[in-house]
Design a protein around this motif. Sequence first.
Motif, mmCIF file in Angstrom:
data_model
loop_
_atom_site.group_PDB
_atom_site.id
_atom_site.type_symbol
_atom_site.label_atom_id
_atom_site.label_comp_id
_atom_site.label_asym_id
_atom_site.label_seq_id
_atom_site.Cartn_x
_atom_site.Cartn_y
_atom_site.Cartn_z
ATOM 1 N N LEU A 1 0.817 -1.220 0.000
ATOM 2 C CA LEU A 1 0.000 0.000 0.000
ATOM 3 C C LEU A 1 0.847 1.264 0.000
ATOM 4 C CD1 LEU A 1 -2.666 -1.048 2.634
ATOM 5 C CD2 LEU A 1 -3.182 -0.396 0.302
ATOM 6 N N ILE A 2 2.003 1.212 0.646
ATOM 7 C CA ILE A 2 2.808 2.430 0.820
ATOM 8 C C ILE A 2 3.855 2.601 -0.274
ATOM 9 C CG2 ILE A 2 4.413 3.640 2.307
ATOM 10 C CD1 ILE A 2 3.135 2.489 4.669
ATOM 11 N N ILE A 3 4.595 1.533 -0.538
ATOM 12 C CA ILE A 3 5.764 1.686 -1.410
ATOM 13 C C ILE A 3 5.401 2.214 -2.804
ATOM 14 C CG2 ILE A 3 7.637 0.434 -2.556
ATOM 15 C CD1 ILE A 3 8.031 -1.158 -0.038
ATOM 16 N N PRO A 4 4.370 1.643 -3.467
ATOM 17 C CA PRO A 4 4.095 2.146 -4.823
ATOM 18 C C PRO A 4 3.773 3.650 -4.891
ATOM 19 C CG PRO A 4 3.032 0.041 -4.481
ATOM 20 C CD PRO A 4 3.553 0.470 -3.157
ATOM 21 N N PRO A 5 2.826 4.154 -4.103
ATOM 22 C CA PRO A 5 2.568 5.594 -4.215
ATOM 23 C C PRO A 5 3.760 6.439 -3.776
ATOM 24 C CG PRO A 5 1.275 4.657 -2.420
ATOM 25 C CD PRO A 5 1.859 3.517 -3.168
ATOM 26 N N ALA A 6 4.480 5.983 -2.741
ATOM 27 C CA ALA A 6 5.639 6.764 -2.297
ATOM 28 C C ALA A 6 6.678 6.827 -3.418
ATOM 29 C CB ALA A 6 6.241 6.146 -1.037
#
Lengths: 518, 468, 242
Positions: free
Chosen positions: A289-294
């Motif tokens: 959930l975090i790594i792709p948008p970040a």
Amino acid sequence: MATRVVGVLLVLMGVGSLVPRNVEAARRSGVGVRVSSISLSSLRHPNVETGHPHILAIQQNNTVSPSLVSRLSRVLSLRDYNTRVVLLGTTILGITAGIVGTFMLLRKRALVGDVVGHSALPGIAIAFLVMEGLSPGTGKWLPGLLLGAFAFGLAGAVTVMLIDKFSRIKADAAMAMTLSVFYGLGAALFTIVQRVPGGNAAGLKTYLNGKTASLVADDVWLFVGIATVVLVLAMLFMKELTILCFDEQFAAAEGWPVFWLDTLLIGLVVTVTIVGMQSVGLILVVATLIIPPASARFWTDDIRLMTLGAGLVGGMSSFFGTVISALFPRMAAGAVIVLTGASLFALSLLFGSKRGVLVHAWQQRKLRHDVGRVDLLRACFELVEHAVSDPIPTHEEMMDHEILLGDLVSMRAWDLSTLRRLVAVAEKDGLMQHTGDDNWRLTETGAEEARRIARNHRLWEMYLMQYAHIAPSHVDRDADLIEHVLDPELIAELEYQLDHPEEAVPVSSHATTGSSSG
Amino acid sequence: MIQEFFHLLSGWSSLDTAIAGSAALTAMSCALPGAWLVLRKHSMMGDALSHSALPGVVLAFLVAVGMRQAGWISSGQQDALLQMFLFAGAVLVGVGTAWLTEWVQRLGRLESGASLGVVFTAVFALGLLLIRLDVDDVHIDVDCVLFGIIEMAALDTIPGTSIPEPVLVNGAIFVLNLLLTVLFYKELTLAAFDPALATSLGIPARGIHYGLMAITAMTVVAAFTTVGSILVIGLLIIPSATALMFSERLMVVLGLSVGIAALSAVLGHALTLTLPRMIFSRLGYPTIEDAGTAGMMSVTAGMLFVIALVFAPKHGIVSKLIHRFRLGLKIAGDDLLGLLFRIEEQTAARPTDVSVPDLVAKQNGINRWVMSLSVRSLLRGDFITRQASGELSLTDRGRESAKSLVRAHRLWEAYMAKHFELPDDHLHETAHRVEHFIDDAIQDRLQSELKSPSKDPHGKSIPRRSDT
Amino acid sequence: MTVAYHRRPVIWDVDYDTPAGELIAIVGPNGAGKSTLIKAALDLVPKVSGDVRVFGQPYEDQRERVAYVPQRTSVDWDFPVSALDVVTMGLYGKIGWFRPVTRKWRKAAREALDRVGLADFAKRQISQLSGGQQQRVFLARALVQEADLYLMDEPFAGVDAATERAILQVLRDLRSTGKTALVVHHDLQTVADYFDHVLMLNMRLVASGPTAEVFTEENLRRTYGGRLALLDQVGTRLAEGQ
């Protein structure tokens, strides 16, 4: 041997005290821990290559496996029906998680996914117990398990919000608490699940632990269906969710149903988390959930592109992660997917075109280069200005004048070696030409540029003095930095405000010789 | 039910004592660094540290085993060194994670939660791969896993004594944490409350941050023995969050955290032995005897928090509700007294209608039940009396109290009329709302600012205070 | 000095010598950079250029001679400490590592609380103080530091009359003992009554000097006459460029 390995894993995974009496017995008798007792630990270890618990996997590893090349060709050519199914499943999950994660990241609630993932554990156990209780043998029906996980994941997220809102405990502590209490409940329930007579808990984990390899076509179609619904909802409410993430109060004031939008977002996140657990396991699901948008954030400032980018990064990490783990049997798919994502994040952090570290460093370098050039040319202009009788030197005078580095060095607080470097760069840029030892002349472009720079600079100084009432002795300070942001539009504005004629270079408002400008 | 509970507990053995003791010391050792994490609003850092300790642990194993295999140390030495390596590895990886989080946050201009999420999941995933690549390797002698499962570890006694090993290790960590908390109490407090001031006083807030991270990582690794990596987060955070519900004094919060931690551990183990069997035997699973202690500890701590959330004396939900109920009661009584006073003022006929309380309740939207409770308490307090016919009238005492209220109401109206451009009919409403909260001191200030008015904006006279 | 926030200059070329032993007001519209100036002086935000000297020496060497009263919103008021604890924090630097807070220090803190009229509230948890009382706790915390230069960020913002009087009294006491106070102030009505010197700021120093001379209608118009659009625009570009 097996006992020891299990011991390490159990302890590390927080299920150390699953079977107290068993362990005691095991110690006494010297036999291995019953295999059933490790099911939880493997829940956290997505294990791609086999449907078996770790201990068996170790033994399998000792058997001869096909060569890397043949495995590679088999995986990449998608010859296996199974490989195709698994790749499709994980990739879809990765894309969906990335897209939904974008909103959570922008809402500054990135870690909620962690709470949801951990909180789902008791839901799975309870769903199993309930289904098994209703009709023995049906305990492992996937939609039922997902529903249980969804209910508890949602409960976890809601608990965090409630504690945050109705007590003096802050959100960070509320998250940590909820996460560990729900997980604790799950761990306790799982010890029970394993001892339910007839409840084949050892098989339960194959549905839970993100064992990508054991995904079957039916599961994947279920994921595809859920993912499609989630994606359609996310796209449909893109505008509203954006407003919610950007400025909740504004959204409320504008009459958007903030509460329901928030509920929708949480619902989407919980869904994605629960389904995503199938591919990476519940601890690591937050990473998807975090790594792709970040990562996507480093490439764009546009939320739509960021959403797309996040989907892309999520899909890519899942795809390549799955492929790699299929090639190397001992690499757990979940861990590899997350590490692939982390590598993409690191690459984005370094090379991202909008916020990347290297772009920033390069801009800094270019800035220093620009500032050096501007400083040099302005010093040249002032030098010529002092030499010629006319207050403002003409273009021809600028070009004809022989510039000695010895004279130039006294114009600023720089030393000769710095100056030589600057001049060399200017020569490469075609602004100055070498005419003797330390003798230089401005080229046509150089003279033009020097004149323009001096003019802009003086307009700015005049503006500062006239409008900002800054003392003449101070105006020169940062002017070289400012120089390169003064584009034609701003210059026009300056000319207008100062009522200054076009073209003409104003006389400097303060002494220009020596290193007064510092 | 309760009998059954104690019956089941009667099987408590010395092994159970050892387990509960080890668990309690673990929980206590976690409570102290955890409290600072909560106070600094870094609770999720505890989550990150406990996950990221994994590769640290694996690395420690690899180094210790590697050294033995290389022939540098003996098997016995390896066991001794391992514990040291474990702590060193945990501290290294813990501080590294904290540093990396800060670095990613700063360089990537990310929100702290997001950068934490990226870093700790990646580090944890790395640990998972390390385990599968190397620790799974049959060559590793996992006997060096001194931190067995708690039930197993509790059997590992220190040679020559009957003290379980985790008691020693976690006890030592607890003492260390206690010592550090005492020694750096001032600095920790200041750095948590106001880092800017700390820096300006020359106290290195950043150094304290990393020191705390190192200690937390070490504590977490020591706690793996008993609870494992996820549940340790609960031990770090829940006790102090619970303590914060009870107290507003830092020392008390810290002390309470330790106490609550110990209680959760012991109670948790007791519940492990009883609760699952009690529940599942009723559900038709008589074979279920117990559940894992670690999970139950966490659940117990959570239950204690919920109890605190609901029943804590000041910040608990019940106490807030009671406070609100009391206020409602007071307002209802005040409104009744005020109306009785105004009726007296207008008609001079003392006894009033029987239905006055109902009227007041209806007018002001007060629950009838609350109103009747309030009438009863006013009667008991001798503020009003009830005639034989059921009519109510003010006693002298009630009249004094009512006078003060009406005075507050009318002074406020006069004050509002002076400072706000409001139509007269709007004045009453706000005055009605605030009259309950205007005490004598504020009345005096209003009076002196308004130069002792005798009439309110509606022309009604403002009662004088009887003692002036 | 020039101070940038998120790389964007918010104050340009402020050059100011604080007269010692005076009460100095910093006034200016919202976004004029008043708080930033103080924070930059304390090294809490980075400076683009320039330096701050306290009593002729770099700030780092003079830390203990400077006390800072931040805005009330800068801390978590739910923190489990009492008013007395917060004031004592001002002394932690002096007390030093490992040494406990002895009665002597607590006495000093209590005296400071007394000076701001909060002696009766020493044991109160800080969230149970009114806004004005919280502000006075911060002031007391600065007082115990016994500094020579006091930097205060809007101490009068949103406080009650009692607090305003108490703060003013403290400021005057400070001046009478030869201390200097630089106070970000928003209430133009009281500038002339409260302060000897005034620093008028709007992204740049508009005027400074004795209140009687500088605090004129003309200067006020220049200070509050809107932001300099170009200054703002160029600042933004600079931030993007860097």
